[in-house]
Design a protein around this motif. Structure first.
Motif, PDB file in Angstrom:
ATOM      1  N   ASN A 185     109.794  28.230  56.319  1.00  0.00           N
ATOM      2  CA  ASN A 185     109.375  26.936  56.871  1.00  0.00           C
ATOM      3  C   ASN A 185     109.237  25.906  55.756  1.00  0.00           C
ATOM      4  O   ASN A 185     108.787  26.214  54.650  1.00  0.00           O
ATOM      5  CB  ASN A 185     108.034  27.076  57.594  1.00  0.00           C
ATOM      6  N   LYS A 186     109.608  24.673  56.068  1.00  0.00           N
ATOM      7  CA  LYS A 186     109.446  23.563  55.130  1.00  0.00           C
ATOM      8  C   LYS A 186     108.875  22.365  55.884  1.00  0.00           C
ATOM      9  O   LYS A 186     109.459  21.898  56.863  1.00  0.00           O
ATOM     10  CB  LYS A 186     110.789  23.167  54.502  1.00  0.00           C
ATOM     11  N   LYS A 187     107.721  21.889  55.415  1.00  0.00           N
ATOM     12  CA  LYS A 187     107.106  20.718  56.012  1.00  0.00           C
ATOM     13  C   LYS A 187     107.371  19.517  55.114  1.00  0.00           C
ATOM     14  O   LYS A 187     107.032  19.529  53.923  1.00  0.00           O
ATOM     15  CB  LYS A 187     105.603  20.932  56.181  1.00  0.00           C
TER      16      LYS A 187
ATOM     17  N   VAL B 266     106.781  15.400  54.666  1.00  0.00           N
ATOM     18  CA  VAL B 266     106.051  14.206  55.073  1.00  0.00           C
ATOM     19  C   VAL B 266     106.755  12.981  54.492  1.00  0.00           C
ATOM     20  O   VAL B 266     107.013  12.919  53.291  1.00  0.00           O
ATOM     21  CB  VAL B 266     104.590  14.235  54.595  1.00  0.00           C
TER      22      VAL B 266
ATOM     23  N   GLU C 273     109.942  20.948  59.507  1.00  0.00           N
ATOM     24  CA  GLU C 273     109.002  20.137  60.275  1.00  0.00           C
ATOM     25  C   GLU C 273     108.876  18.780  59.593  1.00  0.00           C
ATOM     26  O   GLU C 273     108.576  18.705  58.399  1.00  0.00           O
ATOM     27  CB  GLU C 273     107.632  20.806  60.333  1.00  0.00           C
TER      28      GLU C 273
ATOM     29  N   ILE D 188     106.972  15.136  59.422  1.00  0.00           N
ATOM     30  CA  ILE D 188     105.823  14.319  59.797  1.00  0.00           C
ATOM     31  C   ILE D 188     106.083  12.912  59.292  1.00  0.00           C
ATOM     32  O   ILE D 188     106.206  12.688  58.079  1.00  0.00           O
ATOM     33  CB  ILE D 188     104.517  14.871  59.208  1.00  0.00           C
TER      34      ILE D 188
ATOM     35  N   HIS E  28      98.114  17.187  55.597  1.00  0.00           N
ATOM     36  CA  HIS E  28      99.275  17.931  56.103  1.00  0.00           C
ATOM     37  C   HIS E  28      99.753  19.009  55.132  1.00  0.00           C
ATOM     38  O   HIS E  28     100.569  19.857  55.516  1.00  0.00           O
ATOM     39  CB  HIS E  28     100.421  16.967  56.402  1.00  0.00           C
TER      40      HIS E  28
ATOM     41  N   PRO F 264     101.976  19.029  52.598  1.00  0.00           N
ATOM     42  CA  PRO F 264     103.443  19.097  52.712  1.00  0.00           C
ATOM     43  C   PRO F 264     104.088  19.933  51.610  1.00  0.00           C
ATOM     44  O   PRO F 264     103.569  20.028  50.493  1.00  0.00           O
ATOM     45  CB  PRO F 264     103.862  17.631  52.575  1.00  0.00           C
ATOM     46  N   ASP F 265     105.230  20.526  51.947  1.00  0.00           N
ATOM     47  CA  ASP F 265     106.054  21.182  50.927  1.00  0.00           C
ATOM     48  C   ASP F 265     106.797  20.134  50.103  1.00  0.00           C
ATOM     49  O   ASP F 265     106.999  20.318  48.900  1.00  0.00           O
ATOM     50  CB  ASP F 265     107.056  22.128  51.595  1.00  0.00           C
TER      51      ASP F 265
END
Length: 225
Positions: free
Chosen positions: A2-4, A6, A54, A56, A79, A81-82
């Protein structure tokens, strides 16, 4: 995996486009599905099929660095984030104070660095170079001010300061402003690439932002295979 991601910025990041007049009232069109963040995620999903991304979108219309600083806890750090994509330039240029801009960049960049956030800084698009005939009448004065900032080198100076501070903190730099300046040197009317004739790039130009960000991520191996 998974990679978030922002995206933290102003109206361009948020996905603000045209200003339309209907029944005597002006309406700002917000289309987040067409913003550069969404286009970037599409490209990443195609390239990295085994990674779940993901996005944001923490862009807010009208925000400059002062507003960004005030909401960074909520819209960035909360958040975890990554990858953070940072894009704040356009709403601070009317100050015509590049040292002020650099000082407030350092305040945020210092926080990102201490938090260990992988930060990708993107410079902005150009603003209008002249007052276009179809500029919304309520924004004529704004258009005049922005054109003066663009033509007198104010925006160039802000872009240089952004690059300088990015390099100081060891962050990654996606130079969208240089790409716009290159189009201008080729004789392309960049004002006509702004759908509000001020500072909001047309939808197709968000594709250029996404390409520049994607190339920066690829070059620096920010997404693992």
């Amino acid at each position: 995996m998974n990679k978030k991601i922002v995206c933290f910025g102003d109206s361009v990041t948020q996905g603000c486009f045209e200003i339309l007049k209907e029944n005597g009232a002006y309406e700002l069109i917000v289309d987040s599905s067409s913003c550069y963040g969404e286009k970037l995620i599409e490209k990443l999903k195609t390239r990295y099929a085994n990674t779940r991304f993901e996005l944001i979108n923490s862009g807010v219309s009208g925000d400059g660095l002062i507003e960004g600083i005030a909401r960074a806890d909520r819209d960035v750090f909360a958040h975890n984030p990554d990858i953070l994509i940072f894009c704040f330039m356009l709403n601070d240029i009317s100050r015509r104070d590049v040292d002020w801009y650099g000082k407030h960049l350092e305040f945020l960049f210092d926080r990102f660095k201490k938090a260990g956030i992988t930060t990708l800084v993107m410079s902005s698009n150009m603003v209008n170079k002249y007052v276009a005939p179809d500029t919304p009448e309520i924004h004529i004065k704004t258009a005049e001010n922005l054109a003066e900032c663009q033509n007198s080198g104010v925006l160039d100076a802000y872009a240089e300061k952004l690059k300088e501070k990015t390099e100081k903190y060891g962050f990654y730099y996606a130079d969208a402003y240089a790409a716009w300046k290159k189009l201008d040197r080729y004789g392309i009317d960049t004002t006509m690439l702004l759908c509000n004739r001020l500072n909001h790039p047309a939808r197709k130009m968000h594709g250029l932002f996404a390409d520049i960000l994607f190339d920066c991520m690829e070059k620096n191996c920010l997404i693992e295979e």
